[in-house]
Design an enzyme around this catalytic site. Sequence first.
Site, PDB file in Angstrom:
ATOM      1  CE  LYS A  52      -3.582  -2.512   2.146  1.00  0.00           C
ATOM      2  NZ  LYS A  52      -4.296  -3.101   3.232  1.00  0.00           N
ATOM      3  CD  GLN A  96      -3.414  -4.619   6.536  1.00  0.00           C
ATOM      4  OE1 GLN A  96      -3.234  -3.588   5.734  1.00  0.00           O
ATOM      5  NE2 GLN A  96      -3.764  -5.916   6.041  1.00  0.00           N
ATOM      6  CG  ASP A 119     -10.128  -1.071   4.419  1.00  0.00           C
ATOM      7  OD1 ASP A 119      -9.963  -1.157   3.186  1.00  0.00           O
ATOM      8  OD2 ASP A 119      -9.362  -1.296   5.264  1.00  0.00           O
TER       9      ASP A 119
END
Length: 281
Positions: A52, A96, A119
């Site tokens: 990322k 995460q 997300d």
Amino acid sequence: MATIINGKEVAAKIRAELKKEVEELIKNGIYPKLAVIMVGNDSASAVYVRNKSKACNEIGIEFEEFLMEENTTREQLLELIDKLNNRKDINGILLQSPIPKHLDIREAFNAINYKKDVDGFHPINVGKLAIGEDCFISCTPAGVIKMLEEYNIPIEGKHAVVIGRSNIVGKPLSQCLLNKNATVTICHSRTKNLEEITKQADILVAAIGKPKFVTENMVKQNAVVIDVGINRTEDGKLVGDVDYEKVEPKATYITPVPGGVGPMTIAMLMTNVVKAAKNLK
Ligand code: NDP
């Protein structure tokens, strides 16, 4: 012979477009920035975070990583999220997963400001997707839709069968397909006569997490087959949820693993960060 949907290529095109868009934003004084929180030392997560960070770098999105100890308390995690929610220079916040078991990931996702929830896991974004409002859509489902669109594969009026009902893939993808006017059937581990249902699919999506689960007898001739699965075999090879060699001759379009849905996920995350920066300007 099926057309192979090249996710790597589509993702590279999206990243190139985003790079140009970010250059324009920066000229106007908007600096998109992603904050990634990682709790503990999961080695797979470390690789994902690195990927990322690389994608952000390539596009010109600023990136800041927050590494927290394995024994981080609930209060410490929520305090960091609150701090990032309030930081004006940060547009996107990503937690995460997985996080250590003593912490409640749902509580943490819910604490992220939904306007920075790149997300698409916050209940407000999930709800907005359900009622068809503009929102952050979870990256893998958004990537699947983008791929279908890039290849001009019609969705409207088609029977889409999604195997898998997880909150990050199966459910939001089913919702996206419904919003695009597909007739959607969702299957899961308690579904009876699975093969009877999957054989009706014009668009068949496998998001199960079981190597080569979808065999040719489960697929209708000329179906579009999307394989979300990423499974590692004992010899270290990556395989999808679809038995690719057997299914490919029956399909009109098919995604390979690797190089199919996988690369789209990060590209859509980057898209969401840029969207967040524009929304918050
Ligand atoms: P989950 O384990 O959360 O969900 C799996 C789903 O498959 C569940 O809904 C489960 O049903 C269903 N399922 C399991 N066994 C069967 C069965 N025998 N018949 C029918 N349905 C079954 O997985 P995720 O959704 O998180 O991920 C799915 C796959 O996609 C994994 O391989 C994962 O690695 C991959 N993935 C890939 C991404 C990418 O970027 N390409 C991103 C995210 C995931 P039930 O609900 O009843 O248990």
